[in-house]
Design a protein around this motif. Structure first.
Motif, PDB file in Angstrom:
ATOM      1  N   GLN A  44       0.818  -1.206   0.000  1.00 40.23           N
ATOM      2  CA  GLN A  44       0.000   0.000   0.000  1.00 40.23           C
ATOM      3  C   GLN A  44       0.856   1.263   0.000  1.00 40.23           C
ATOM      4  OE1 GLN A  44      -3.673   0.724  -0.036  1.00 40.23           O
ATOM      5  NE2 GLN A  44      -2.392   2.417  -0.738  1.00 40.23           N
ATOM      6  N   VAL A  45       1.928   1.276   0.795  1.00 40.92           N
ATOM      7  CA  VAL A  45       2.820   2.436   0.814  1.00 40.92           C
ATOM      8  C   VAL A  45       3.441   2.638  -0.561  1.00 40.92           C
ATOM      9  CG1 VAL A  45       4.935   3.392   1.810  1.00 40.92           C
ATOM     10  CG2 VAL A  45       3.252   2.277   3.295  1.00 40.92           C
ATOM     11  N   MET A  46       3.812   1.528  -1.222  1.00 46.54           N
ATOM     12  CA  MET A  46       4.387   1.651  -2.564  1.00 46.54           C
ATOM     13  C   MET A  46       3.372   2.218  -3.549  1.00 46.54           C
ATOM     14  SD  MET A  46       7.480   0.833  -2.156  1.00 46.54           S
ATOM     15  CE  MET A  46       7.366   1.335  -0.421  1.00 46.54           C
ATOM     16  N   ALA A  47       2.104   1.849  -3.400  1.00 48.00           N
ATOM     17  CA  ALA A  47       1.069   2.397  -4.284  1.00 48.00           C
ATOM     18  C   ALA A  47       0.930   3.903  -4.071  1.00 48.00           C
ATOM     19  CB  ALA A  47      -0.265   1.694  -4.020  1.00 48.00           C
ATOM     20  N   TRP A  48       1.027   4.357  -2.815  1.00 52.39           N
ATOM     21  CA  TRP A  48       0.974   5.807  -2.547  1.00 52.39           C
ATOM     22  C   TRP A  48       2.202   6.508  -3.127  1.00 52.39           C
ATOM     23  CZ3 TRP A  48      -0.412   4.464   3.159  1.00 52.39           C
ATOM     24  CH2 TRP A  48      -1.790   4.268   3.270  1.00 52.39           C
ATOM     25  N   PHE A  49       3.375   5.883  -2.994  1.00 50.37           N
ATOM     26  CA  PHE A  49       4.588   6.447  -3.605  1.00 50.37           C
ATOM     27  C   PHE A  49       4.393   6.622  -5.107  1.00 50.37           C
ATOM     28  CE2 PHE A  49       8.128   4.831  -0.478  1.00 50.37           C
ATOM     29  CZ  PHE A  49       7.685   5.720   0.480  1.00 50.37           C
ATOM     30  N   MET A  50       3.951   5.551  -5.756  1.00 50.62           N
ATOM     31  CA  MET A  50       3.794   5.558  -7.215  1.00 50.62           C
ATOM     32  C   MET A  50       2.767   6.594  -7.650  1.00 50.62           C
ATOM     33  SD  MET A  50       1.602   4.401  -9.840  1.00 50.62           S
ATOM     34  CE  MET A  50       0.715   2.933  -9.307  1.00 50.62           C
ATOM     35  N   ASP A  51       1.654   6.675  -6.940  1.00 54.06           N
ATOM     36  CA  ASP A  51       0.613   7.624  -7.310  1.00 54.06           C
ATOM     37  C   ASP A  51       1.106   9.064  -7.155  1.00 54.06           C
ATOM     38  OD1 ASP A  51      -2.339   8.143  -7.919  1.00 54.06           O
ATOM     39  OD2 ASP A  51      -2.063   9.262  -6.058  1.00 54.06           O
ATOM     40  N   THR A  52       1.837   9.347  -6.072  1.00 58.30           N
ATOM     41  CA  THR A  52       2.363  10.698  -5.852  1.00 58.30           C
ATOM     42  C   THR A  52       3.320  11.100  -6.965  1.00 58.30           C
ATOM     43  OG1 THR A  52       2.154  10.384  -3.460  1.00 58.30           O
ATOM     44  CG2 THR A  52       3.587  12.179  -4.218  1.00 58.30           C
ATOM     45  N   TYR A  53       4.250  10.209  -7.293  1.00 55.71           N
ATOM     46  CA  TYR A  53       5.205  10.495  -8.371  1.00 55.71           C
ATOM     47  C   TYR A  53       4.470  10.697  -9.695  1.00 55.71           C
ATOM     48  CZ  TYR A  53       9.317   9.993 -11.386  1.00 55.71           C
ATOM     49  OH  TYR A  53      10.310  10.209 -12.306  1.00 55.71           O
ATOM     50  N   SER A  54       3.484   9.832  -9.962  1.00 55.12           N
ATOM     51  CA  SER A  54       2.750   9.899 -11.222  1.00 55.12           C
ATOM     52  C   SER A  54       1.959  11.195 -11.358  1.00 55.12           C
ATOM     53  CB  SER A  54       1.802   8.700 -11.343  1.00 55.12           C
ATOM     54  OG  SER A  54       2.526   7.482 -11.393  1.00 55.12           O
ATOM     55  N   MET A  55       1.373  11.679 -10.271  1.00 56.08           N
ATOM     56  CA  MET A  55       0.615  12.927 -10.313  1.00 56.08           C
ATOM     57  C   MET A  55       1.508  14.093 -10.737  1.00 56.08           C
ATOM     58  SD  MET A  55      -2.540  12.278  -9.762  1.00 56.08           S
ATOM     59  CE  MET A  55      -2.182  10.793 -10.715  1.00 56.08           C
ATOM     60  N   TYR A  56       2.760  14.079 -10.264  1.00 58.61           N
ATOM     61  CA  TYR A  56       3.684  15.159 -10.636  1.00 58.61           C
ATOM     62  C   TYR A  56       4.174  15.016 -12.074  1.00 58.61           C
ATOM     63  CZ  TYR A  56       4.013  17.429  -6.106  1.00 58.61           C
ATOM     64  OH  TYR A  56       3.735  18.146  -4.973  1.00 58.61           O
ATOM     65  N   GLN A  57       4.171  13.792 -12.605  1.00 55.91           N
ATOM     66  CA  GLN A  57       4.623  13.578 -13.982  1.00 55.91           C
ATOM     67  C   GLN A  57       3.490  13.737 -14.990  1.00 55.91           C
ATOM     68  OE1 GLN A  57       7.875  13.247 -14.585  1.00 55.91           O
ATOM     69  NE2 GLN A  57       8.152  13.395 -12.362  1.00 55.91           N
ATOM     70  N   GLY A  58       2.255  13.720 -14.526  1.00 52.66           N
ATOM     71  CA  GLY A  58       1.115  13.864 -15.427  1.00 52.66           C
ATOM     72  C   GLY A  58       0.757  12.588 -16.164  1.00 52.66           C
ATOM     73  N   GLN A  59       1.330  11.474 -15.741  1.00 51.10           N
ATOM     74  CA  GLN A  59       1.013  10.178 -16.334  1.00 51.10           C
ATOM     75  C   GLN A  59       1.395   9.084 -15.340  1.00 51.10           C
ATOM     76  OE1 GLN A  59       3.523   9.247 -19.710  1.00 51.10           O
ATOM     77  NE2 GLN A  59       5.252  10.357 -18.848  1.00 51.10           N
ATOM     78  N   THR A  60       0.811   7.924 -15.509  1.00 50.68           N
ATOM     79  CA  THR A  60       1.137   6.807 -14.615  1.00 50.68           C
ATOM     80  C   THR A  60       2.541   6.297 -14.911  1.00 50.68           C
ATOM     81  OG1 THR A  60      -1.175   6.142 -14.417  1.00 50.68           O
ATOM     82  CG2 THR A  60       0.492   4.477 -13.918  1.00 50.68           C
ATOM     83  N   VAL A  61       3.372   6.261 -13.874  1.00 59.96           N
ATOM     84  CA  VAL A  61       4.742   5.753 -13.993  1.00 59.96           C
ATOM     85  C   VAL A  61       4.875   4.623 -12.981  1.00 59.96           C
ATOM     86  CG1 VAL A  61       7.191   6.345 -14.075  1.00 59.96           C
ATOM     87  CG2 VAL A  61       5.470   8.107 -14.545  1.00 59.96           C
ATOM     88  N   ALA A  62       4.323   3.463 -13.332  1.00 59.31           N
ATOM     89  CA  ALA A  62       4.282   2.345 -12.395  1.00 59.31           C
ATOM     90  C   ALA A  62       5.672   1.843 -12.033  1.00 59.31           C
ATOM     91  CB  ALA A  62       3.447   1.204 -12.983  1.00 59.31           C
ATOM     92  N   GLU A  63       6.628   1.975 -12.972  1.00 61.51           N
ATOM     93  CA  GLU A  63       7.956   1.394 -12.769  1.00 61.51           C
ATOM     94  C   GLU A  63       8.863   2.230 -11.872  1.00 61.51           C
ATOM     95  OE1 GLU A  63       7.833   3.443 -16.850  1.00 61.51           O
ATOM     96  OE2 GLU A  63       6.508   2.239 -15.572  1.00 61.51           O
ATOM     97  N   VAL A  64       8.349   3.301 -11.271  1.00 55.34           N
ATOM     98  CA  VAL A  64       9.174   4.102 -10.369  1.00 55.34           C
ATOM     99  C   VAL A  64       9.363   3.407  -9.022  1.00 55.34           C
ATOM    100  CG1 VAL A  64       7.300   5.458  -9.321  1.00 55.34           C
ATOM    101  CG2 VAL A  64       9.603   6.447  -9.536  1.00 55.34           C
ATOM    102  N   VAL A  65       8.480   2.475  -8.690  1.00 54.30           N
ATOM    103  CA  VAL A  65       8.640   1.667  -7.477  1.00 54.30           C
ATOM    104  C   VAL A  65       8.319   0.215  -7.819  1.00 54.30           C
ATOM    105  CG1 VAL A  65       8.014   3.549  -5.907  1.00 54.30           C
ATOM    106  CG2 VAL A  65       6.252   1.965  -6.675  1.00 54.30           C
ATOM    107  N   THR A  66       8.806  -0.692  -7.001  1.00 54.85           N
ATOM    108  CA  THR A  66       8.424  -2.093  -7.111  1.00 54.85           C
ATOM    109  C   THR A  66       7.830  -2.538  -5.781  1.00 54.85           C
ATOM    110  OG1 THR A  66      10.619  -2.875  -6.450  1.00 54.85           O
ATOM    111  CG2 THR A  66      10.211  -2.579  -8.813  1.00 54.85           C
ATOM    112  N   GLY A  67       7.269  -3.732  -5.764  1.00 50.49           N
ATOM    113  CA  GLY A  67       6.576  -4.196  -4.567  1.00 50.49           C
ATOM    114  C   GLY A  67       5.195  -3.605  -4.441  1.00 50.49           C
ATOM    115  N   LYS A  68       4.619  -3.170  -5.567  1.00 49.02           N
ATOM    116  CA  LYS A  68       3.277  -2.590  -5.592  1.00 49.02           C
ATOM    117  C   LYS A  68       2.224  -3.697  -5.586  1.00 49.02           C
ATOM    118  CE  LYS A  68       4.072  -0.824  -9.620  1.00 49.02           C
ATOM    119  NZ  LYS A  68       5.435  -1.328  -9.769  1.00 49.02           N
ATOM    120  N   PRO A  69       0.963  -3.350  -5.272  1.00 50.26           N
ATOM    121  CA  PRO A  69      -0.124  -4.311  -5.470  1.00 50.26           C
ATOM    122  C   PRO A  69      -0.202  -4.717  -6.945  1.00 50.26           C
ATOM    123  CG  PRO A  69      -0.868  -2.422  -4.167  1.00 50.26           C
ATOM    124  CD  PRO A  69       0.486  -2.068  -4.710  1.00 50.26           C
ATOM    125  N   VAL A  70      -0.596  -5.942  -7.194  1.00 41.86           N
ATOM    126  CA  VAL A  70      -0.680  -6.434  -8.569  1.00 41.86           C
ATOM    127  C   VAL A  70      -1.626  -5.576  -9.391  1.00 41.86           C
ATOM    128  CG1 VAL A  70      -1.402  -8.382 -10.016  1.00 41.86           C
ATOM    129  CG2 VAL A  70      -0.080  -8.799  -7.923  1.00 41.86           C
TER     130      VAL A  70
END
Length: 421
Positions: free
Chosen positions: A156-182
């Motif tokens: 869950q923490v990784m999903a929050w990390f990924m979402d925060t980074y993606s919001m600043y990039q303006g697109q989903t960047v799933a590969e910025v973290v690993t260990g995310k929910p499937v």
């Protein structure tokens, strides 16, 4: 070799001593050692959040990136009360050797926040996670530094990390973290990977020392994600788990423990405490009880000069990072009856499958769990054989053999690339 004064503490000193020992084995010139060992970058950030009662608390966060010679840095982020920059730096350095040993195109990194996550509400935990990633954005990215979970963090923490980074990039960047929910771009098998890797290597070590796993006994110190998965996997191979512990309690029973019931209790309550009044045991004494397989899977520096001579096992499988001090290593070196699976080999399953997740995210092509586990085992097998060959050829301990492969890989890569003016 003089380290910067910002790096201190027993864990960093331990990583430094290990490196110096291996550097001597490899005959690395003195003037090259600092370049290989000292981290490239260390960040300290303040993470203020508004608490549920309206007050403001500022938490201290860190991120250390050891080197980017082989590719982006890679490493977990832990939330724990005792996090400091020296510990984080040591963990980043160990991750570098671990990735190099496994043949992964990464340098090591590690991060953390000095906080007890159990003291936070879910809303506060989300706010702190997002604030930490927000502070990290200028220094991380899928080709710069890729985060993963560690002690005190999870999918869950990784999903929050990924979402925060993606919001600043303006697109989903799933590969910025690993260990995310499937369902958020993670890979099947990632959560279980480290524990499964520990179990696989215990099986390989058992073959080496001719220990029959069916009927063998094991003690697991640290019944978190790594320890519980390792225990369940080994139990399925016929191993009797006679002792387990975490930060809250320890249980011991020569007749064997009900690992499934213990794991379900931890899932419900978050800790072993309260499982039963029967079988309670002194956590410190648990490490020195007689068993075939001992798995320290909690924190650093639990096997020391005080208890290394008392350990009674055939295989010591280091599921945690840095569980054995250099002083304890010197004692274990004179105890050839104990086969040590060093941490940078033993717990590499997590970063190996994190690499798989990163690759799948970049390609947008995902594998099933059977393929993930098969690739994991093949990568671990290659590393195990490389360490075994070096032990035989150079008459090193398994730890020095594993570390020397990792250090030498980084050294050769830095020499090939040269030193940018």
């Amino acid at each position: 070799m003089n380290a910067s004064s910002i790096y201190s503490g027993p864990v960093f000193a331990m990583a430094r001593r290990q490196f110096e020992t291996v550097a001597d084995h490899l005959d690395i010139p003195t003037d090259e050692r600092s370049r290989i060992f000292i981290p490239k970058r260390a960040l300290a950030v303040s993470c203020p959040i508004t608490r549920d009662d309206g007050s403001i608390t500022v938490f201290q966060g860190y991120r250390v990136q050891h080197h980017l010679t082989l590719g982006p840095t890679k490493g977990g982020t832990r939330f724990a009360s005792n996090v400091d920059v020296g510990e984080v730096a040591a963990l980043a350095i160990w991750m570098s050797w671990k990735c190099a040993l496994a043949g992964l195109p990464y340098g090591g990194a590690k991060g953390g926040i000095a906080v007890d996550p159990r003291s936070l509400s879910r809303r506060e935990l989300e706010a702190l996670s997002r604030r930490y990633m927000q502070e990290m954005i200028p220094f991380v990215g899928p080709h710069t530094d890729v985060m993963a979970p560690d002690m005190g963090t999870n999918e869950q923490v990784m999903a929050w990390f990924m979402d925060t980074y993606s919001m600043y990039q303006g697109q989903t960047v799933a590969e910025v973290v690993t260990g995310k929910p499937v369902e958020s771009g993670g890979t099947v098998g990632r959560r279980e990977a480290t524990g499964r890797g520990v179990a696989y290597l215990v099986k390989r070590a058992a073959e080496t020392v001719k220990l029959e796993l069916s009927g063998a006994t094991a003690i697991v110190q640290g019944f978190g994600n790594v320890g519980s998965v390792a225990a369940l996997t080994l139990q399925s191979a016929g191993v009797k788990i006679i002792g387990v512990s975490d930060h809250s309690a320890a249980y011991f029973d020569r007749g064997g423990l009900n690992i499934e019931a213990l794991e379900q209790h931890v899932r419900r309550t978050g800790a072993l405490e309260g499982y039963s009044t029967e079988g309670l045991f002194d956590p410190e004494d648990l490490l020195v009880q007689s068993c075939d397989i001992l798995i320290p899977a909690a924190v650093e520096r639990v096997i020391t000069e005080k208890n290394a001579g008392k350990i009674q096992c055939r295989i010591l499988a280091e599921g945690a990072n840095g569980p054995t001090t250099p002083e304890a290593d010197a004692i274990l070196k004179d105890r050839p009856e104990i086969f040590v699976i060093p941490d940078i080999l033993c717990n590499a399953g997590g970063v190996i499958v994190s690499y798989f997740e990163w690759v799948q995210g970049l390609q947008q092509l995902f594998w099933d769990e059977a393929e993930v586990n098969d690739r994991l085992n093949r990568t671990l097998e290659k590393s195990f054989q490389a360490v075994s060959r070096r032990v035989e050829m150079r008459k090193l301990t398994t730890r020095d053999a594993a570390l020397s492969i990792g250090v030498d890989t980084v050294l050769r890569a830095k020499r090939t690339r040269g030193l940018f003016p």
